[in-house]
Motif scaffolding. Structure first.
Motif, PDB file in Angstrom:
ATOM      1  N   ASN A  34       0.816  -1.038  -0.070  1.00 32.12           N
ATOM      2  CA  ASN A  34      -0.300   0.079  -0.157  1.00 32.12           C
ATOM      3  C   ASN A  34       0.828   1.268   0.014  1.00 32.12           C
ATOM      4  O   ASN A  34       0.333   2.393  -0.118  1.00 32.12           O
ATOM      5  N   SER A  35       2.244   1.391   0.015  1.00 29.54           N
ATOM      6  CA  SER A  35       2.945   2.442  -0.149  1.00 29.54           C
ATOM      7  C   SER A  35       3.442   2.848  -1.489  1.00 29.54           C
ATOM      8  O   SER A  35       2.831   2.177  -2.660  1.00 29.54           O
ATOM      9  N   ARG A  36       4.022   4.073  -1.665  1.00 36.08           N
ATOM     10  CA  ARG A  36       4.274   4.598  -3.155  1.00 36.08           C
ATOM     11  C   ARG A  36       5.483   3.780  -3.716  1.00 36.08           C
ATOM     12  O   ARG A  36       5.787   4.212  -4.798  1.00 36.08           O
ATOM     13  N   LEU A  37       5.979   2.968  -3.018  1.00 34.60           N
ATOM     14  CA  LEU A  37       7.143   2.026  -3.344  1.00 34.60           C
ATOM     15  C   LEU A  37       6.862   1.207  -4.707  1.00 34.60           C
ATOM     16  O   LEU A  37       5.700   0.807  -4.818  1.00 34.60           O
ATOM     17  N   ASN A  38       7.800   1.045  -5.388  1.00 34.76           N
ATOM     18  CA  ASN A  38       7.929   0.050  -6.715  1.00 34.76           C
ATOM     19  C   ASN A  38       8.005  -1.251  -5.979  1.00 34.76           C
ATOM     20  O   ASN A  38       8.917  -1.960  -6.230  1.00 34.76           O
ATOM     21  N   PHE A  39       6.957  -1.886  -5.100  1.00 35.05           N
ATOM     22  CA  PHE A  39       7.198  -3.083  -4.292  1.00 35.05           C
ATOM     23  C   PHE A  39       6.727  -4.151  -5.202  1.00 35.05           C
ATOM     24  O   PHE A  39       5.458  -4.171  -5.618  1.00 35.05           O
ATOM     25  N   VAL A  40       7.611  -5.260  -5.327  1.00 33.68           N
ATOM     26  CA  VAL A  40       7.125  -6.250  -6.332  1.00 33.68           C
ATOM     27  C   VAL A  40       7.239  -7.646  -5.513  1.00 33.68           C
ATOM     28  O   VAL A  40       7.134  -8.756  -6.138  1.00 33.68           O
ATOM     29  N   GLY A  41       7.018  -7.651  -4.131  1.00 31.44           N
ATOM     30  CA  GLY A  41       6.852  -8.788  -3.465  1.00 31.44           C
ATOM     31  C   GLY A  41       7.727  -9.296  -2.641  1.00 31.44           C
ATOM     32  O   GLY A  41       9.016  -8.702  -2.457  1.00 31.44           O
ATOM     33  N   ASN A  42       7.639 -10.669  -2.232  1.00 35.98           N
ATOM     34  CA  ASN A  42       8.678 -11.399  -1.468  1.00 35.98           C
ATOM     35  C   ASN A  42       9.757 -11.872  -2.505  1.00 35.98           C
ATOM     36  O   ASN A  42       9.540 -12.373  -3.569  1.00 35.98           O
ATOM     37  N   VAL A  43      10.757 -12.084  -1.917  1.00 40.64           N
ATOM     38  CA  VAL A  43      11.974 -13.038  -2.195  1.00 40.64           C
ATOM     39  C   VAL A  43      12.304 -13.831  -1.180  1.00 40.64           C
ATOM     40  O   VAL A  43      12.038 -13.611   0.027  1.00 40.64           O
ATOM     41  N   GLU A  44      13.159 -14.982  -1.658  1.00 39.90           N
ATOM     42  CA  GLU A  44      13.570 -16.033  -0.699  1.00 39.90           C
ATOM     43  C   GLU A  44      15.172 -15.888  -0.826  1.00 39.90           C
ATOM     44  O   GLU A  44      15.558 -15.325  -1.533  1.00 39.90           O
ATOM     45  N   GLY A  45      15.704 -16.849   0.232  1.00 38.22           N
ATOM     46  CA  GLY A  45      17.217 -16.841   0.187  1.00 38.22           C
ATOM     47  C   GLY A  45      17.704 -17.242  -1.096  1.00 38.22           C
ATOM     48  O   GLY A  45      18.909 -16.679  -1.551  1.00 38.22           O
ATOM     49  N   TYR A  46      17.118 -17.917  -2.023  1.00 39.69           N
ATOM     50  CA  TYR A  46      17.509 -18.308  -3.425  1.00 39.69           C
ATOM     51  C   TYR A  46      17.796 -17.049  -4.251  1.00 39.69           C
ATOM     52  O   TYR A  46      18.722 -16.945  -5.448  1.00 39.69           O
ATOM     53  N   ASP A  47      17.072 -15.948  -4.215  1.00 38.47           N
ATOM     54  CA  ASP A  47      17.008 -14.677  -4.968  1.00 38.47           C
ATOM     55  C   ASP A  47      17.769 -13.482  -4.595  1.00 38.47           C
ATOM     56  O   ASP A  47      17.888 -12.818  -5.339  1.00 38.47           O
TER      57      ASP A  47
END
Lengths: 330, 330
Positions: free
Chosen positions: B203-216
């Motif tokens: 819900n922020s103004r950031l370009n938030f693209v979701g979760n990443v995990e240790g592999y990423d």
């Protein structure tokens, strides 16, 4: 004779590949009967053509499996004929069945271990542990690797006891050294949560040797490392990724600089970090040995997981753990 | 002309080594005057023999430094002549002094940035960020790396805004992609804490693209990764250790198998993962640019940190950050 149950369905790979690994494992052991759960016609045919002693094999039919998208509780009701449900039925009904190897849904494996096998007395939650090769040629047991991402006060100490028993059974160490993953090696370093755990660990009967930091995880300076399942999960995935990525980078660099014949060696290095091919994670705390193989398990994965299951069953992981936890009762 | 202040004391290495790096940095820039803080006699002599334009250099005398064992608040009172105290005095008094590079006590650098420089309006806590090389040839900004090990609700969003501004200034990306470090890539994966942060980031103004995990983390699929300072600290240390350990293992394997002439190449690979030689961590949120070099900083570390400081000062990190945070006021 004691038995190890192998779930052949639920991996991303064809059941025939997993069956290949399970038959190799069955062929090399004289201590366990192998219970193969999957398409019984295909299993029967493969066993026959493998030439393995038929008395070493039991077969249970299952043609379907619980998918990752299904509720993990499907293993308890509604999916009685799914392979994992069949595995847990065997494990709960046959006292000789001591261990499970499955590449199926992690959630369903977890739920089954709690409700079909039951937890060891005084254990509150099962934990997921991994054993990593260390740079001094040994192994380190890391837990929790993702079963408990929201840990409550006191849970790290329970994890430490589970991990200590696991390490004893896996590596034959009587009093494994146990460390706490923190942001520095000094006693006072850490979060409010780890500082609290530090005090509890220090006052426990464990061979607690203090904090370790990110630099120390793979050095082999400690036998068991405990942390919450959030950071543990990040760590195992990052280790796997980085080892492979660095090995690939080495291979690429060597090629670019005209070194010939080094590809195979760098591929071996790559595989050293492919933890999926080394074995699986273990669910600790249940009344039988439960090994969760990676979802992309191959024949080699199943063979490694089977060996780990056999080792832990032979070294009496469950009773070792029960003995430790009996001290916490009453 | 704008100035960059370099603290020559407080590293594990001799001041002369750090001075060497600072003089190289000063020689290559035409945009900044370099303020060297340390033994003024030694600095004056080194500047003279280096042949560098004396007008590009200012010198401030300090013969002692705040040790890691001292209270970080020593930088505020009681140690006025220590090098870091001198640095902060210059930064707070001279409006042209825009950036600090120091290998001194992390705690003292942090305390100084809060109380001598002050935090940007609406920023509650400074954060420690690192930029890592990724496998696709880019860089990823990870924060927090250890300044905030106990994060409170809402702090990850603040970290995300700080990281986004840092990434913009460092890599010239207008709207960097921001991810949340979790135990899986699916939206619903994570701890209670990260799930809450996920909703806020969405819900922020950031370009938030979701979760990443240790592999990423090191794949380069995202520009900024936010996490609490506990897991972030484990991650940066593990990355550094593993890259080096794998490169050493490759070198060893190649030797064992009789490949000749590959040592130098594997040593280059080793150095790719030596983040200390690539630059330092940055304290975000303060009203000037503050780079914390590793305690074992060498001439090369100082050169890299100086370049980063220059880049961030030129690209107006502080005003970019202030602009973003001004939207959170009133």
């Amino acid at each position: 004779m004691k038995k190890i149950v192998v779930d052949l369905l639920g991996s991303d790979n064809p059941p025939a590949l997993l069956l290949k690994g399970a038959l190799e494992a069955a062929a090399e052991t004289n201590d366990f009967i192998t219970v193969l759960v999957g398409n019984s016609d295909e299993i029967e045919a493969a066993v026959k053509s493998s030439g393995i002693d038929r008395k070493k094999i039991e077969i249970a039919d299952a043609r379907d499996y619980i998918k990752n998208t299904e509720a993990p509780t499907a293993v308890l009701h509604g999916r009685e004929n799914a392979s994992l449900s069949v595995c847990y039925r065997i494990l709960s009904e046959d006292p000789d069945a001591e261990a499970l190897v499955s590449a199926g849904s992690t959630g369903a494996v977890l739920v089954g271990s709690i409700y079909k096998l039951g937890l060891i007395e005084n254990v509150h939650r099962p934990a997921l542990a991994s054993a990593f090769p260390t740079d001094n040629g040994g192994q380190v047991c890391l837990l929790d690797c993702g079963a408990n991402v929201d840990v409550k006060k006191g849970m790290l100490v329970e994890l430490a006891h589970l991990g200590s028993a696991f390490c004893s059974a896996l590596l034959g160490k009587e009093r494994p050294s146990v460390s706490l993953l923190s942001v520095g090696t000094e006693d006072k370093k850490g979060t409010l949560f780890t500082k609290d755990a530090f005090e509890q660990l220090k006052n426990s009967r464990l061979n607690f040797v203090g904090n370790v930091e990110g630099y120390d995880i793979l050095t082999g300076k400690t036998d068991v490392i405990v942390c919450d399942g959030y950071v543990g999960n990040v760590v195992i995935k990052l280790c796997e990724y980085m080892g492979k990525a660095t090995a690939l980078r080495a291979k690429q660099l060597l090629r670019e600089h005209g070194f010939e014949g080094t590809d195979a060696l760098m591929h071996d290095l790559y595989r050293e970090y492919d933890y999926n091919n080394r074995g699986g994670a273990i669910m600790l705390g249940a009344k039988k040995v439960v090994i969760k193989a990676h979802g992309a398990a191959t024949d080699e994965t199943i063979l490694c997981c089977y060996r780990m299951a056999a080792q832990l069953a032979k070294n009496d992981l469950v009773n070792r753990t029960a003995k430790i936890f009996s001290e916490f009762g009453a």
